[in-house]
Design a protein around this motif. Structure first.
Motif: not given
Length: 556
Positions: A69, A73, A111, A113, A138, A141-142, A145
């Motif tokens: 994960t 990112g 996903r 993305l 999306r 946004d990821w 983050e």
């Protein structure tokens, strides 16, 4: 760096061996290592040992050793921040193999993305038919983050345990030096009989040494030259990950890469293009040499956390791991010498260091480096016997003898292509050193000659070691105002008797380049007198490439 280039750098095979193996690889396929073994230039065991030395590139996301994960990112951060659109652009930025990048692209595509934006060839940005991708809402946004977690932008980090494993593989203790290699690394200096043999055990120990003596006699230059004796390469990670925290290790300002070579059509170029790729998260480098002077504080020996970017910068001694860390001008730091010495007690005794993260976690890092303290002060004034015991080697560098001083002066004159009058050095001793009771220093011949070059350029005359010019230089060397006035008066008196040319020729545009010593790297004497050879001109000196020589002294 590629496998073939790595094997050459490790002195396992030659470039010619690799070139021949590449021909066989082009004709028959197979692996480069197999052809080298079949050629008989390396055994299977030697190849296995060499392959075990360098980091193996991952073949999947799981092989990276990172949290999937967090890796996704980081991928989205790179795409968002750097404006990446294709898998090949991502591969270069994240420094992971193509198959891993393809897996990452597929994972973020599944996903939702990213979304496909057509062929790169249609935009004119590339001649390939690669698919271009763009972040979806999306995906943005990821990415944002992930940036809130940390703002490290660069190659994917290496897991902490893999970094520690690599440090141990390439320990400085696995790269022993001998009298010949140490003499080669210091061959640009004029050294006295026996000095190499006195210094060698300290360097080979990979532990710590104290180099002390009067200023201006080459302590720092000696310490920096020592690092050149280590020939093997090391791999330094761009960054390290420990429990979600990022520590930036590789520093372009401090680390010297081993793979920056001109792209000529040579065997080395073919090696880079046609052999197996190493893990791009690691940078192949020479063993590092890190120097810290009077600016060093205790805070600089801890991780530096950037509260805005939310990642760490490794401290200086961590960047020096597997290499040499020189604390120059020891005793003149902003922190008390005793406090600085206390900081090194555990690393010197246990060969490990403990560093804290802002989370409160403490991590243990191998203290695998040659630590050199260099000082102009008397060791007894800096530390007590208990700490002196922890520094196994103490090497004094004294002032040069007259013979050594003359050898240095002649070497600098050769390098600057300046004629040295036979009576000049006796004149300098008579008018300056003997008159004032001053001791000479190794840097001073270069200082004097450079000041003469300056004044000759100012007057527009050819460079000549006239006595009035030399007296001018000595006046700038003196820190005594009365003595400087005395030397200025002597300079004016000489010029009245020997006026400058009335129509001087045009000065040269610049000082001539320092030639390479004809004696080469093997010219430095180890057990014989260094004055039996033509000493090379010193390199890297701030005052005109002056080589340094040393008078043998008893070691405390």
């Amino acid at each position: 760096m590629r496998l073939g280039e790595f094997l050459v750098a490790r002195n396992v095979v030659t470039e010619d061996n690799v070139f021949d193996a590449l021909k066989l690889q082009r004709e028959h396929g197979g692996q480069l290592g197999e052809h080298l073994v079949n050629m008989g230039v390396i055994t299977s065991e030697e190849l296995a040992d060499a392959l075990a030395y360098f980091p193996e590139p991952p073949r999947s996301i799981d092989d990276t050793g990172l949290n999937p994960t967090q890796l996704l990112g980081h991928t989205l951060k790179l795409i968002h921040t750097l404006g990446l659109e294709t898998a090949s652009e991502l591969e270069r930025a994240i420094a992971l193999p193509g198959q891993v990048c393809a897996e990452l692209v597929e994972a973020i595509r599944e996903r939702e993305l990213v979304q496909m934006m057509g062929s790169a060839a249609l935009t004119g940005q590339s001649s390939s038919n690669e698919i271009r991708y763009g972040l979806t809402a999306r995906g943005r946004d990821w990415a944002m983050e992930a940036l809130e977690s940390n703002q490290y932008i660069g190659p994917a980090p290496v897991p902490f345990d893999k970094w520690i494993e690599q440090i141990k593989k390439q320990s400085i203790l696995t790269d022993p030096i001998n009298p010949r290699s140490l003499a080669e690394s210091l061959s640009h200096l004029v050294l006295p009989d026996g000095f190499i043999d006195e210094l060698g055990p300290a360097v080979n120990s990979g532990r710590s040494a104290l180099i002390y003596g009067p200023p201006g006699n080459g302590k720092t230059t000696i310490a920096e030259g020592v690092a050149e004796a280590f020939k093997s390469l090391v791999f330094i990670p761009h960054a390290v990950e420990v429990d979600g925290q990022i520590i930036k290790v590789y520093d372009e300002a401090l680390h010297r890469r081993r793979d920056e070579n001109p792209e000529a059509e040579t065997a080395r170029t073919l090696v880079k293009r046609r052999t197996e790729t190493l893990d791009g998260r690691w940078v192949p480098c020479y063993r590092p040499v890190v120097v810290a002077g009077g600016e060093l504080t205790l805070d600089m020996l801890n991780f530096v956390y950037n509260e805005t970017a939310k990642f760490y910068e490794a401290p200086l001694h961590v960047k020096a791991i597997n290499g040499v860390f020189l604390i120059d001008d020891f005793g003149r730091q902003q922190v008390e010498p005793s406090d600085l010495l206390n900081r090194w007690i555990i690393p010197l005794e246990k060969r490990v260091d403990y560093l804290a993260l802002v989370t409160g976690q403490t991590i243990q890092v191998p203290f695998d480096e040659l630590l050199i303290f260099s000082t102009n002060l008397v060791p007894d004034d800096l530390m007590d016997d208990a700490f002196l015991r922890r520094i196994p080697y103490k090497i004094e560098i004294g002032t040069p003898s007259r013979e050594m001083y003359e050898a240095i002066f002649r070497a600098v004159c050769r390098g600057k292509k300046v004629d040295l009058p036979e009576d000049l050095i006796p004149f300098i001793y008579d008018v300056y050193y003997d008159h004032n009771g001053k001791l000479p220093s190794n840097y001073q011949p270069g200082f004097i000659i450079d000041r003469v070059i300056d004044i000759c350029r100012y007057h527009g005359v050819e460079t000549e070691l006239r006595r009035d010019f030399v007296l001018y230089a000595l006046g700038n060397l003196s820190s005594d105002a009365d003595d400087a006035r005395r030397l200025a008066a002597l300079s004016n008196e000489y010029r009245d008797q020997h006026p400058l040319p009335t129509n001087p020729p045009a000065p040269e545009a610049s000082a001539p380049e320092t030639p390479v010593s004809e004696t080469g790297a093997n010219g430095a004497a180890v057990n014989g007198s260094p004055l039996e050879r033509e000493p090379a001109v010193g390199e890297g000196f701030s005052d005109g490439a002056a080589p340094h020589g040393f008078e043998p002294r008893e070691v405390a």
